[in-house]
Design a protein around this motif. Structure first.
Motif, PDB file in Angstrom:
ATOM      1  N   ALA A   1      41.677  35.273 -43.842  1.00  0.00           N
ATOM      2  CA  ALA A   1      42.960  34.915 -43.907  1.00  0.00           C
ATOM      3  C   ALA A   1      43.733  33.321 -43.166  1.00  0.00           C
ATOM      4  O   ALA A   1      43.417  32.450 -44.379  1.00  0.00           O
ATOM      5  CB  ALA A   1      44.397  35.187 -43.436  1.00  0.00           C
ATOM      6  N   CYS A   2      41.942  33.236 -42.083  1.00  0.00           N
ATOM      7  CA  CYS A   2      42.486  31.616 -41.426  1.00  0.00           C
ATOM      8  C   CYS A   2      41.360  31.208 -42.402  1.00  0.00           C
ATOM      9  O   CYS A   2      41.735  29.722 -41.985  1.00  0.00           O
ATOM     10  CB  CYS A   2      41.620  31.695 -39.593  1.00  0.00           C
ATOM     11  SG  CYS A   2      43.684  33.094 -39.403  1.00  0.00           S
ATOM     12  N   GLN A   3      40.484  31.538 -43.332  1.00  0.00           N
ATOM     13  CA  GLN A   3      39.485  30.877 -43.087  1.00  0.00           C
ATOM     14  C   GLN A   3      40.045  29.976 -45.128  1.00  0.00           C
ATOM     15  O   GLN A   3      39.638  29.479 -45.653  1.00  0.00           O
ATOM     16  CB  GLN A   3      38.614  31.633 -44.088  1.00  0.00           C
ATOM     17  CG  GLN A   3      37.932  31.969 -42.677  1.00  0.00           C
ATOM     18  CD  GLN A   3      36.734  32.734 -42.795  1.00  0.00           C
ATOM     19  OE1 GLN A   3      36.785  33.259 -43.330  1.00  0.00           O
ATOM     20  NE2 GLN A   3      35.029  32.970 -41.898  1.00  0.00           N
ATOM     21  N   ALA A   4      41.116  31.216 -45.580  1.00  0.00           N
ATOM     22  CA  ALA A   4      41.927  30.980 -46.811  1.00  0.00           C
ATOM     23  C   ALA A   4      43.028  30.009 -46.561  1.00  0.00           C
ATOM     24  O   ALA A   4      43.090  29.538 -48.390  1.00  0.00           O
ATOM     25  CB  ALA A   4      42.069  32.040 -47.347  1.00  0.00           C
ATOM     26  N   LYS A   5      43.594  29.036 -45.243  1.00  0.00           N
ATOM     27  CA  LYS A   5      44.378  28.827 -45.251  1.00  0.00           C
ATOM     28  C   LYS A   5      44.196  27.483 -45.385  1.00  0.00           C
ATOM     29  O   LYS A   5      43.429  26.802 -45.425  1.00  0.00           O
ATOM     30  CB  LYS A   5      44.947  29.287 -43.634  1.00  0.00           C
ATOM     31  CG  LYS A   5      46.272  28.180 -42.885  1.00  0.00           C
ATOM     32  CD  LYS A   5      46.987  27.917 -42.236  1.00  0.00           C
ATOM     33  CE  LYS A   5      47.978  27.349 -41.773  1.00  0.00           C
ATOM     34  NZ  LYS A   5      48.233  27.814 -40.118  1.00  0.00           N
ATOM     35  N   ASP A   6      44.728  26.900 -46.389  1.00  0.00           N
ATOM     36  CA  ASP A   6      44.942  26.070 -47.073  1.00  0.00           C
ATOM     37  C   ASP A   6      45.455  24.464 -45.354  1.00  0.00           C
ATOM     38  O   ASP A   6      45.917  24.452 -44.251  1.00  0.00           O
ATOM     39  CB  ASP A   6      45.658  24.569 -47.882  1.00  0.00           C
ATOM     40  CG  ASP A   6      45.222  26.124 -49.082  1.00  0.00           C
ATOM     41  OD1 ASP A   6      44.815  26.016 -49.786  1.00  0.00           O
ATOM     42  OD2 ASP A   6      46.585  25.384 -50.369  1.00  0.00           O
ATOM     43  N   PRO A   7      44.147  23.857 -45.288  1.00  0.00           N
ATOM     44  CA  PRO A   7      44.205  22.855 -43.531  1.00  0.00           C
ATOM     45  C   PRO A   7      45.575  21.594 -44.070  1.00  0.00           C
ATOM     46  O   PRO A   7      45.798  21.531 -42.909  1.00  0.00           O
ATOM     47  CB  PRO A   7      42.666  21.852 -44.122  1.00  0.00           C
ATOM     48  CG  PRO A   7      41.729  21.979 -45.279  1.00  0.00           C
ATOM     49  CD  PRO A   7      42.901  23.257 -46.172  1.00  0.00           C
ATOM     50  N   TYR A   8      46.156  21.477 -45.111  1.00  0.00           N
ATOM     51  CA  TYR A   8      47.084  20.804 -45.265  1.00  0.00           C
ATOM     52  C   TYR A   8      48.001  21.058 -46.540  1.00  0.00           C
ATOM     53  O   TYR A   8      47.190  21.752 -47.266  1.00  0.00           O
ATOM     54  CB  TYR A   8      46.608  19.066 -45.160  1.00  0.00           C
ATOM     55  CG  TYR A   8      46.141  19.021 -47.208  1.00  0.00           C
ATOM     56  CD1 TYR A   8      46.930  18.387 -48.084  1.00  0.00           C
ATOM     57  CD2 TYR A   8      44.586  18.765 -46.741  1.00  0.00           C
ATOM     58  CE1 TYR A   8      45.938  18.301 -49.708  1.00  0.00           C
ATOM     59  CE2 TYR A   8      44.054  18.495 -47.997  1.00  0.00           C
ATOM     60  CZ  TYR A   8      44.480  18.576 -49.366  1.00  0.00           C
ATOM     61  OH  TYR A   8      43.773  18.730 -50.725  1.00  0.00           O
ATOM     62  N   GLU A   9      49.365  20.369 -46.388  1.00  0.00           N
ATOM     63  CA  GLU A   9      50.538  20.749 -47.042  1.00  0.00           C
ATOM     64  C   GLU A   9      50.104  20.892 -49.152  1.00  0.00           C
ATOM     65  O   GLU A   9      50.057  19.280 -49.167  1.00  0.00           O
ATOM     66  CB  GLU A   9      52.020  20.439 -46.483  1.00  0.00           C
ATOM     67  CG  GLU A   9      52.809  20.253 -47.826  1.00  0.00           C
ATOM     68  CD  GLU A   9      54.033  20.315 -47.794  1.00  0.00           C
ATOM     69  OE1 GLU A   9      55.259  20.491 -48.092  1.00  0.00           O
ATOM     70  OE2 GLU A   9      53.739  19.755 -46.343  1.00  0.00           O
ATOM     71  N   VAL A  10      50.027  21.319 -49.301  1.00  0.00           N
ATOM     72  CA  VAL A  10      49.871  21.503 -51.058  1.00  0.00           C
ATOM     73  C   VAL A  10      50.731  20.547 -51.981  1.00  0.00           C
ATOM     74  O   VAL A  10      51.581  21.604 -51.730  1.00  0.00           O
ATOM     75  CB  VAL A  10      48.464  21.977 -51.464  1.00  0.00           C
ATOM     76  CG1 VAL A  10      48.503  21.478 -53.100  1.00  0.00           C
ATOM     77  CG2 VAL A  10      47.473  21.574 -51.249  1.00  0.00           C
ATOM     78  N   SER A  11      51.087  20.457 -53.138  1.00  0.00           N
ATOM     79  CA  SER A  11      52.288  20.661 -53.960  1.00  0.00           C
ATOM     80  C   SER A  11      52.599  21.289 -53.715  1.00  0.00           C
ATOM     81  O   SER A  11      51.242  21.978 -55.003  1.00  0.00           O
ATOM     82  CB  SER A  11      52.241  19.285 -54.641  1.00  0.00           C
ATOM     83  OG  SER A  11      53.258  19.517 -55.626  1.00  0.00           O
ATOM     84  N   SER A  12      53.425  22.229 -54.481  1.00  0.00           N
ATOM     85  CA  SER A  12      53.525  23.718 -55.024  1.00  0.00           C
ATOM     86  C   SER A  12      54.149  23.318 -56.647  1.00  0.00           C
ATOM     87  O   SER A  12      53.803  24.216 -57.507  1.00  0.00           O
ATOM     88  CB  SER A  12      54.570  24.434 -54.824  1.00  0.00           C
ATOM     89  OG  SER A  12      55.963  24.126 -54.898  1.00  0.00           O
ATOM     90  N   SER A  13      53.744  21.961 -57.066  1.00  0.00           N
ATOM     91  CA  SER A  13      54.430  21.603 -58.479  1.00  0.00           C
ATOM     92  C   SER A  13      53.154  20.950 -58.957  1.00  0.00           C
ATOM     93  O   SER A  13      51.832  20.453 -58.301  1.00  0.00           O
ATOM     94  CB  SER A  13      55.551  21.021 -58.877  1.00  0.00           C
ATOM     95  OG  SER A  13      55.410  19.604 -57.819  1.00  0.00           O
ATOM     96  N   SER A  14      52.870  20.846 -59.996  1.00  0.00           N
ATOM     97  CA  SER A  14      52.201  20.035 -60.804  1.00  0.00           C
ATOM     98  C   SER A  14      51.767  18.266 -60.864  1.00  0.00           C
ATOM     99  O   SER A  14      53.500  18.266 -60.504  1.00  0.00           O
ATOM    100  CB  SER A  14      51.371  20.538 -62.210  1.00  0.00           C
ATOM    101  OG  SER A  14      52.401  20.328 -63.668  1.00  0.00           O
ATOM    102  N   LEU A  15      50.984  17.408 -60.686  1.00  0.00           N
ATOM    103  CA  LEU A  15      51.006  16.482 -61.180  1.00  0.00           C
ATOM    104  C   LEU A  15      52.031  16.009 -62.159  1.00  0.00           C
ATOM    105  O   LEU A  15      53.260  15.156 -62.649  1.00  0.00           O
ATOM    106  CB  LEU A  15      49.890  15.236 -60.720  1.00  0.00           C
ATOM    107  CG  LEU A  15      50.443  13.952 -60.940  1.00  0.00           C
ATOM    108  CD1 LEU A  15      51.166  13.363 -60.092  1.00  0.00           C
ATOM    109  CD2 LEU A  15      48.649  13.574 -61.028  1.00  0.00           C
ATOM    110  N   GLU A  16      51.774  16.655 -63.480  1.00  0.00           N
ATOM    111  CA  GLU A  16      52.378  16.715 -64.741  1.00  0.00           C
ATOM    112  C   GLU A  16      53.905  16.504 -64.190  1.00  0.00           C
ATOM    113  O   GLU A  16      54.458  15.945 -64.942  1.00  0.00           O
ATOM    114  CB  GLU A  16      51.897  16.866 -65.402  1.00  0.00           C
ATOM    115  CG  GLU A  16      52.462  17.012 -66.884  1.00  0.00           C
ATOM    116  CD  GLU A  16      52.299  17.759 -68.121  1.00  0.00           C
ATOM    117  OE1 GLU A  16      52.152  17.461 -69.218  1.00  0.00           O
ATOM    118  OE2 GLU A  16      51.301  19.062 -67.632  1.00  0.00           O
TER     119      GLU A  16
END
Length: 329
Positions: A19-34
């Motif tokens: 779980a720790c290894q799979a954690k994203d290192p920064y906040e990623v948008s939950s929506s698509s760019l489109e």
């Protein structure tokens, strides 16, 4: 029972580690760019941008100067001529770096020999027999529209692709996008906006526009309202990396490498996104362009299946490093 508890503890520890290894290192948008762009309108507040002026006329038979239709009107581009051989050829859209467009009357970058240590001409693709288009965008050169710095220009890339796909000598299923520097940032954002390119290549794009602006003086004024955080977010590739669907490759020389791309690569791996990040040993922002372009051209010529088979391994990277010109270093 003790053995079972120990085994349970080992499994639990492994799950926690995973779980720790799979954690994203920064906040990623939950929506698509489109999706995010569909709910947003940029505010352009500075109109001081000075474009390059009318593009020069290229030599006959080498490149044609055309105008492709886009939202704000017809925009200038250079494109290799129809070979009139009755075949459909793979094609590259080469998005040049810098600001202003594809050059004014005295700029012959795209059809004159350039130094190997800084060759931004995109000539590697046309010399390999690949149809090559070098577009300018809204507000650049003598084009209509206003310069938006990594926003509306991404729509213009799609307009360029649609024009290119309609040409009778182009294979519409084998159109690739390659960009360097500012063009590399535009390429990443275009890959996040839709999946219509067979593969996308960014040479030295930036991960986050605010980081770039804060890092030092910009060559041009920032045109949008900088008090609005979303103006930066929607122009920053690392925020919407999970929107990427087409194979996408990022290259930068080790001396100019943005370490944020290590985190971007982790996010891509966590979410099984087809983004591959390469730090080129012994290279810089400019010296990598020629050998990486040569490598991409070779991969495109061999990429003939129903879906792209392009990949780069350590041998490819070694050849790129060996091809770096050190005459200016």
């Amino acid at each position: 029972m003790t053995m079972n508890l120990r085994r349970f503890a080992g499994v639990a520890a492994a799950l926690v580690l995973a779980a720790c290894q799979a954690k994203d290192p920064y906040e990623v948008s939950s929506s698509s760019l489109e999706s995010a762009r569909s709910q947003f309108q940029t505010h352009i507040v500075d109109h001081s941008f000075q474009p390059d002026g009318t593009p020069a006329r290229p030599p006959a038979g080498v490149l044609d100067l055309i105008r492709y239709p886009a939202r704000d009107g017809k925009l200038a581009a250079y494109v290799t001529p129809d070979p009139h051989d009755g075949k459909r050829h793979p094609a590259v859209i080469w998005v040049v770096g810098g600001y202003g467009g594809i050059g004014g009357p005295t700029d012959q970058l795209f059809w004159t020999p350039q130094p190997r240590a800084n060759d931004q001409s995109g000539a590697a693709f046309r010399k390999a027999g690949i149809v090559t288009m070098m577009p300018s965008f809204r507000g650049e050169n003598d084009n209509p529209g206003a310069y938006e710095m990594f926003y509306g220009e991404i729509d213009d890339i799609e307009s360029a692709r649609a024009w290119l796909a309609a040409q009778p000598y182009v294979d519409p299923q084998r159109i690739y996008l390659v960009g360097h520097s500012t063009g590399g940032t535009r390429a990443l954002l275009a890959s996040e906006l839709n999946d219509r390119f067979r593969a996308v290549f960014s040479l030295g794009g930036v991960p986050d526009l605010k980081l770039r602006i804060d890092a030092g003086e910009m060559q041009v004024a920032v045109p949008f309202d900088q008090t609005r955080p979303d103006e930066f977010r929607l122009r920053s590739p690392m925020t919407f990396v999970t929107s990427i669907k087409s194979p996408t490759f990022y290259f930068e020389g080790e001396s100019n490498y943005w370490h944020e791309f290590d985190a971007v690569q982790t996010v891509a791996q966590n979410h099984k996104i087809p983004l591959h990040v390469f730090k080129v040993a012994e290279g810089d922002h400019f010296s990598i362009v020629a050998p990486v372009s040569d490598a991409i051209a070779r991969k495109i010529l061999d990429d003939r299946g129903d879906t792209s088979n392009i990949a780069f391994d350590q041998a490819d990277l070694a050849r790129i490093t060996a091809g770096i010109s050190r005459e200016d270093q």
